[in-house]
Structures are given as structure tokens and as C-alpha cells.
Design an enzyme around this catalytic site. Structure first.
Site, mmCIF file in Angstrom:
data_model
loop_
_atom_site.group_PDB
_atom_site.id
_atom_site.type_symbol
_atom_site.label_atom_id
_atom_site.label_comp_id
_atom_site.label_asym_id
_atom_site.label_seq_id
_atom_site.Cartn_x
_atom_site.Cartn_y
_atom_site.Cartn_z
ATOM 1 N N PHE A 110 67.686 -12.879 128.311
ATOM 2 C CA PHE A 110 67.360 -12.911 129.795
ATOM 3 C C PHE A 110 68.865 -13.198 130.684
ATOM 4 C CE2 PHE A 110 63.807 -13.696 127.367
ATOM 5 C CZ PHE A 110 62.341 -12.932 128.286
ATOM 6 N N LEU A 111 69.972 -12.593 130.447
ATOM 7 C CA LEU A 111 71.209 -13.003 130.863
ATOM 8 C C LEU A 111 70.995 -12.067 131.990
ATOM 9 C CD1 LEU A 111 73.642 -12.267 127.702
ATOM 10 C CD2 LEU A 111 72.003 -14.010 128.131
ATOM 11 N N GLU A 144 73.546 -11.516 135.017
ATOM 12 C CA GLU A 144 75.265 -10.829 135.419
ATOM 13 C C GLU A 144 76.192 -12.157 136.717
ATOM 14 O OE1 GLU A 144 76.893 -7.330 136.486
ATOM 15 O OE2 GLU A 144 75.006 -5.913 135.386
ATOM 16 N N GLY A 164 67.746 -11.128 151.457
ATOM 17 C CA GLY A 164 69.412 -9.755 151.414
ATOM 18 C C GLY A 164 68.827 -8.791 151.452
ATOM 19 N N CYS A 182 69.080 -3.752 136.266
ATOM 20 C CA CYS A 182 67.653 -4.106 135.942
ATOM 21 C C CYS A 182 66.701 -4.397 137.111
ATOM 22 C CB CYS A 182 68.366 -5.383 134.746
ATOM 23 S SG CYS A 182 69.420 -5.431 134.253
ATOM 24 N N LYS A 228 64.972 -0.712 137.660
ATOM 25 C CA LYS A 228 65.123 0.165 136.638
ATOM 26 C C LYS A 228 64.025 -0.381 135.454
ATOM 27 C CE LYS A 228 66.818 -0.437 132.157
ATOM 28 N NZ LYS A 228 67.371 -0.244 130.851
HETATM 29 C C1 UGA Z 1 68.672 -10.096 136.711
HETATM 30 C C2 UGA Z 1 67.327 -10.884 135.346
HETATM 31 O O1 UGA Z 1 67.585 -12.183 136.553
HETATM 32 C C3 UGA Z 1 68.104 -11.529 133.893
HETATM 33 O O2 UGA Z 1 67.329 -12.489 134.084
HETATM 34 C C4 UGA Z 1 67.956 -10.501 133.277
HETATM 35 O O3 UGA Z 1 67.961 -10.510 132.117
HETATM 36 C C5 UGA Z 1 68.133 -8.843 133.719
HETATM 37 O O4 UGA Z 1 67.952 -8.942 135.058
HETATM 38 C C6 UGA Z 1 68.357 -7.734 133.034
HETATM 39 O O5 UGA Z 1 67.091 -7.647 132.579
HETATM 40 O O6 UGA Z 1 69.352 -7.592 131.956
HETATM 41 P P1 UGA Z 1 71.040 -9.611 137.489
HETATM 42 O O7 UGA Z 1 70.059 -8.032 137.783
HETATM 43 O O8 UGA Z 1 71.757 -9.540 136.623
HETATM 44 O O9 UGA Z 1 69.938 -9.563 135.895
HETATM 45 O O10 UGA Z 1 70.973 -10.261 138.592
HETATM 46 P P2 UGA Z 1 70.799 -11.109 139.224
HETATM 47 O O11 UGA Z 1 70.661 -12.886 139.428
HETATM 48 O O12 UGA Z 1 68.868 -11.137 138.743
HETATM 49 O O13 UGA Z 1 69.983 -10.453 140.713
HETATM 50 C C7 UGA Z 1 69.621 -9.388 140.996
HETATM 51 C C8 UGA Z 1 69.782 -8.802 142.478
HETATM 52 O O14 UGA Z 1 68.750 -9.545 142.572
HETATM 53 C C9 UGA Z 1 70.768 -8.750 143.306
HETATM 54 O O15 UGA Z 1 71.385 -7.799 143.720
HETATM 55 C C10 UGA Z 1 70.887 -10.225 143.380
HETATM 56 O O16 UGA Z 1 71.352 -10.702 145.157
HETATM 57 C C11 UGA Z 1 69.238 -10.208 143.951
HETATM 58 N N1 UGA Z 1 68.530 -11.667 144.532
HETATM 59 C C12 UGA Z 1 68.566 -11.784 143.472
HETATM 60 C C13 UGA Z 1 67.992 -11.900 146.021
HETATM 61 O O17 UGA Z 1 68.276 -10.727 146.768
HETATM 62 N N2 UGA Z 1 67.617 -13.206 146.071
HETATM 63 C C14 UGA Z 1 67.163 -13.358 144.888
HETATM 64 O O18 UGA Z 1 66.711 -14.612 145.281
HETATM 65 C C15 UGA Z 1 67.812 -13.560 143.551
#
Ligand code: UGA
Length: 480
Positions: free
Chosen positions: A169-170, A172, A270, A277, A280
Site C-alpha cells: 500500500f505504498l 509514491e 484536482g 495504479c 489501471k
Molecule cells: C496509490 C495508493 O495511494 C497507494 O496506497 C497504493 O499502494 C498505490 O496507489 C499502488 O497501488 O501502488 P499512488 O498512485 O502512488 O498510490 O499515489 P496517490 O497519492 O494515491 O495519488 C494518486 C493520484 O490521486 C494522484 O494523481 C494524486 O494527485 C491524486 N489525488 C490523491 C487527488 O487528486 N486527490 C486526493 O485527495 C488524493
């Protein structure tokens, strides 16, 4: 200097990590920091060499430092062959890619090939080995794909090799913190020995361990990502409505998110979610369910809602540009979020395509993602390439711009010196992330147009929805 380990208990089992991508490397280094002896392996020789030299091949907060200290401590090593890794490790994690196929299903070939190669290496090893799938795979994969492939290639039975699932659940930008201090650990096992091994591995981690079946663990990962994507899309929908009727989405989120049953996290409006992730995984989740005769109607809509939000972000930018040709936009932040150089599914890409496709000159900047952006651009049609330029500094990107688009809110953008405003043709920031401080906008003499914030629109907005065409913007005050 070798670092003090966070582990204080009995000696944990040795670990092998196959695949040193973002997730594999962060996991490997975190296990090492917790006192585990870890052997990593990657099919790419240059990646093995980089990690062995104590560096990270990726831009990820704290990862280079962690890798360096764990290589120096000797707890993290890099093997040149899978045979070496299989020999040295009791628990072997497969951290291999699962790229999307055009059908929405995931491509299991890398996982299958990795399991087969590992199985062949295990054929020559004595003693029990546990193969654990960390990659995100659809429910049932560990048991119906990996277990038979490993058993066949190794020629070994359940007494010598078992397969389990342990999704990660990491996120980036926070990978090191998430890997060192997870909020929960989910393991999917089908026998007590595997459970015991994983319990002793994770004993040094201060997090609840949830033990389920392998398919249950795989389902948990998809449910987590699909729900997070759903939360974001929901907030984005409410933000579009809020913007139209003169309401600030953050006020609304504070109001309904403070209900503990809902929670405020992951409700930040946003330009739509990006990253390797969410999109997909939601598609694969929907597809895998459909393959089983189950319709996931909510999840089906999540991706469509996300695409609509990205179109809305482009519309917001368009609304701030002068009519006709010759408009220039400074595009600040190209990766899918700040803190990373990862461009995968970044919303910057469709937005740049859309506005540059309409003849707008895009002047792009990102503190770390420019090399990857240039690589992306080089594969786009010549017409688009001609309209998009990249700049090494924010100040250069802003020169002559009619608007600055904030797509990834790096701290350097939020510090905005007044001199930057003076470089622009029109002093406007279109803040797609709702991150730019209002006080800074006032101080720097720049007008702030925020996605999901209609508070500066005419009061008539409530009775007559504002229709905005290029160059005819609803009046907004500086730093609204
Ligand atoms: C996501 C999950 O948060 C992790 O828990 C999971 O392990 C990972 O996918 C995975 O499957 O490997 P990640 O894609 O690295 O992590 O990044 P996030 O911080 O979740 O952001 C994803 C997208 O959502 C980004 O574009 C971010 O800007 C956007 N976002 C996030 C929003 O637009 N609003 C939010 O409130 C949160």
C-alpha cells in the site's frame, strides 16, 4: 556508517526481492532497515549496478538515502542471478510489473515468467521456500497462476515450496515512510507454515497484521485502490458543482469529511487522479469482476468521472486565455503529483495534448520530471511537439505567459517571488490543485483561479450558471 536497525526481536527469516522497481526497492530497503537480511535481484543489469552502488534509480523521497545506508550496513545485497537469490532467501517476494492490456485486464506475462524462472532456480535449492506475490494481481492469481507455475518449474511439492500474497500500500512520494511504517499489513496464506514465516518477518513492524486467504489479500488491494479512486472522483464531482454555484469545495469537504464515518483524506479536488495504479487497477477490478459475471457499476463510473474532471481542468485553463491564436501557457508540474518524476497517467499529459492541440503554446516546467516529459513529447505528433517547449527554470517557463497552470504543487512554485509575476503577459495562476496560498497571491500581485472554487463568481451564478468562453471570464478578485 552502518545504521542502527529498528529490529530488536529474534532473527527474522531471510528475504529475497525479485524486481527492483519503485515498490520492490522500497520494500527491500525497508525490510533491511528492520534488521532483515535482504537479497535483491532485477533483470536489468544497470539497475542492479545502481542499487549495488548504494543509489536509487528513481526519484523518490528518502529512498536513495535508505538504499545507501542499507547497502553499507550489508543487510541489503544485490544478486546477479535468481539462483543466488533463491539460495540465500527463505521468503521470496515477486515485485514484478502487471501492465494493463487494452481489454482492461492486466498482463500476467511478467508475473508468470518471473514465477517460472524463480521455480527453475528453486529446483536446485534445499529447504523450504515461500514465494510471495507483492504485485497487484486480480483475486485468484497467486493460487491459480503462480502456485502451479512455481510447482511445475521447481518440481517441488507443498512441503518444500508454498505461495502467498502480500499486497503493498505504498504511495509514491511517501514510499519510504509507508514501507517502514505501514498502517496495516495484509497477508494472504493457505497454510500455517506460511503464516508463521510472514508473522516472524513482520514482527519488527509496528502495524496490525491482517491474515486472510491469498485471494482475500488480492481482493483487498483492489478494493482499497478502487475506493480511494472513488473518493477522489466523488470530491471532484462535488467540486465541479460547487464551482458552478459559487461554493468552495474545501469548505464542503471540511463539513462532510469531519464525519468520522467519511473522513477528510483523499477528498482533495484536482485535475483527476493519475499515477500508475488507480486507473489501471480500477479497470482491472471491473474487468476481473465482469469475467466472473459480476458488474461493478460504481467502479465502472469512477474512470469516466475522472476523465470528465480532466476535461474540466482543461476548460478552466481555456477560460483564462485570450481569444485567437498566440496564447501562451506556463505549465508548472508535469508528474502525476508533486514529489515524484513519475509521468504515468499524469493528468498533465492529456491537458497539454488538449490545449496545445488547440494552438496554445505550452511552456513546460517541472523540478524533476523534465527528462521523462521530453521523452514522452518525443513520441507525440510533430504538430504537438512544435507547440510545447520545456524550460529548466520556472522563471523562463513563465516568460510571456497568459496564464500559469499549477498541476503539481511543488514547494518552489508556492514560494512564488514577485519577480515571476512581472515576467508574465497576464498575471494569472490557474490552480488545479487548490494549493497556492491566497496570501502569497496577494503579495505577488497575481490573480488566483482555483478549480473547485466559485466563491469569486458573480452572485447571479446561483440563478444563471456562468457560461465562460475564451477571453470572457467571470470577474475574480486578486487572490480570491
Ligand atoms: C496509490 C495508493 O495511494 C497507494 O496506497 C497504493 O499502494 C498505490 O496507489 C499502488 O497501488 O501502488 P499512488 O498512485 O502512488 O498510490 O499515489 P496517490 O497519492 O494515491 O495519488 C494518486 C493520484 O490521486 C494522484 O494523481 C494524486 O494527485 C491524486 N489525488 C490523491 C487527488 O487528486 N486527490 C486526493 O485527495 C488524493
Amino acid at each position: 556508517m552502518p545504521r542502527k536497525t529498528e529490529n530488536v526481536g529474534p532473527r527474522p527469516p531471510t528475504v529475497g526481492v525479485v524486481g527492483l522497481g519503485y515498490m520492490g526497492l522500497a520494500s527491500a530497503a525497508a525490510f533491511a532497515r528492520h534488521g532483515v537480511s535482504v537479497t535483491g535481484y532485477d533483470v536489468l543489469p544497470e539497475r542492479r549496478a545502481t542499487v549495488r552502488s548504494g543509489s536509487s534509480p528513481f526519484h523518490e523521497e528518502g529512498l536513495g538515502e535508505l538504499v545507501r545506508s542499507e547497502i553499507q550496513s550489508g543487510r541489503l545485497r544485490v544478486a546477479d542471478t535468481l539462483a543466488e537469490l533463491a539460495d540465500q532467501s527463505t521468503i521470496i517476494f515477486l515485485c514484478l510489473p502487471t501492465p494493463p492490456l487494452p481489454t482492461g485486464r492486466i498482463d500476467l506475462r511478467p508475473i508468470r515468467a518471473g514465477a517460472e524462472e524463480l521455480g527453475r532456480a528453486l529446483a536446485r535449492v534445499n529447504g523450504f521456500r515461500l514465494v510471495v506475490i507483492k504485485s497487484t494481481v486480480v483475486p485468484g492469481t497467486a493460487q491459480t497462476v503462480n502456485a502451479p507455475v512455481v510447482a511445475k518449474a521447481s518440481g517441488k511439492g507443498p512441503a518444500q515450496v508454498a505461495v502467498a500474497s502480500n499486497p503493498e500500500f505504498l504511495a509514491e512520494g511517501r514510499m519510504v515512510a509507508d514501507a517502514l511504517r505501514p498502517d496495516r499489513i495484509v497477508v494472504g496464506v493457505s497454510d500455517p507454515r506460511s503464516e508463521q514465516l510472514l508473522r516472524s518477518l513482520y514482527a519488527a513492524f509496528d502495524a496490525p497484521l491482517i491474515v486472510v486467504t491469498p485471494a482475500g489479500a488480492e481482493m483487498t488491494k483492489y478494493a482499497a485502490n478502487s475506493f480511494l479512486a472513488l473518493k477522489i472522483s466523488f470530491a471532484n464531482e462535488v467540486s465541479r458543482f460547487s464551482e458552478r454555484v459559487g461554493v468552495d469545495i474545501d469548505d464542503v469537504v471540511r463539513g462532510f469529511g469531519s464525519d468520522p464515518r467519511i473522513g477528510e483524506q483523499f477528498l482533495k479536488a484536482g485535475p483527476g487522479f493519475g499515477g500508475s495504479c488507480f486507473s489501471k487497477d480500477v479497470r482491472a477490478f471491473v474487468r476481473a469482476a465482469k469475467d466472473q459475471g459480476v458488474r461493478l457499476r460504481l467502479s465502472e463510473q469512477v474512470v469516466a468521472a475522472n476523465d470528465e474532471q480532466t476535461r474540466h481542468a482543461a476548460e478552466l485553463i481555456r477560460g483564462e486565455l485570450p481569444r485567437g491564436r498566440g496564447a501562451k501557457v506556463a505549465f508548472l508540474g508535469l508528474a502525476f503529483k508533486e514529489g515524484t518524476d513519475d509521468l504515468r497517467e499524469s493528468r498533465a499529459l492529456p491537458i497539454v495534448r488538449e490545449i496545445a492541440g488547440e494552438g496554445v503554446a505550452v511552456r513546460a516546467h517541472d523540478p524533476v520530471a523534465l527528462p521523462k516529459f521530453r521523452d514522452w513529447l518525443s513520441k507525440e505528433p510533430a504538430g504537438l511537439q512544435a507547440r510545447v517547449s520545456t524550460w529548466a527554470t520556472t522563471a523562463e517557463a513563465l516568460t510571456g505567459a497568459d496564464a500559469a497552470v499549477l498541476q503539481a504543487p511543488w514547494p518552489e512554485y508556492l514560494a512564488w517571488p514577485k519577480a515571476w509575476t512581472a515576467r508574465m503577459r497576464q498575471p494569472v495562476i490557474v490552480d488545479l490543485r487548490r494549493a497556492f496560498p491566497t496570501a502569497r497571491a496577494h503579495a505577488a500581485g497575481i490573480r488566483l483561479v482555483r478549480l473547485g472554487d466559485g466563491t469569486s463568481m458573480r452572485p447571479a451564478a446561483l440563478s444563471t450558471p456562468p457560461t465562460r468562453s475564451p477571453g470572457q471570464n467571470a470577474p475574480r478578485s486578486a487572490g480570491n
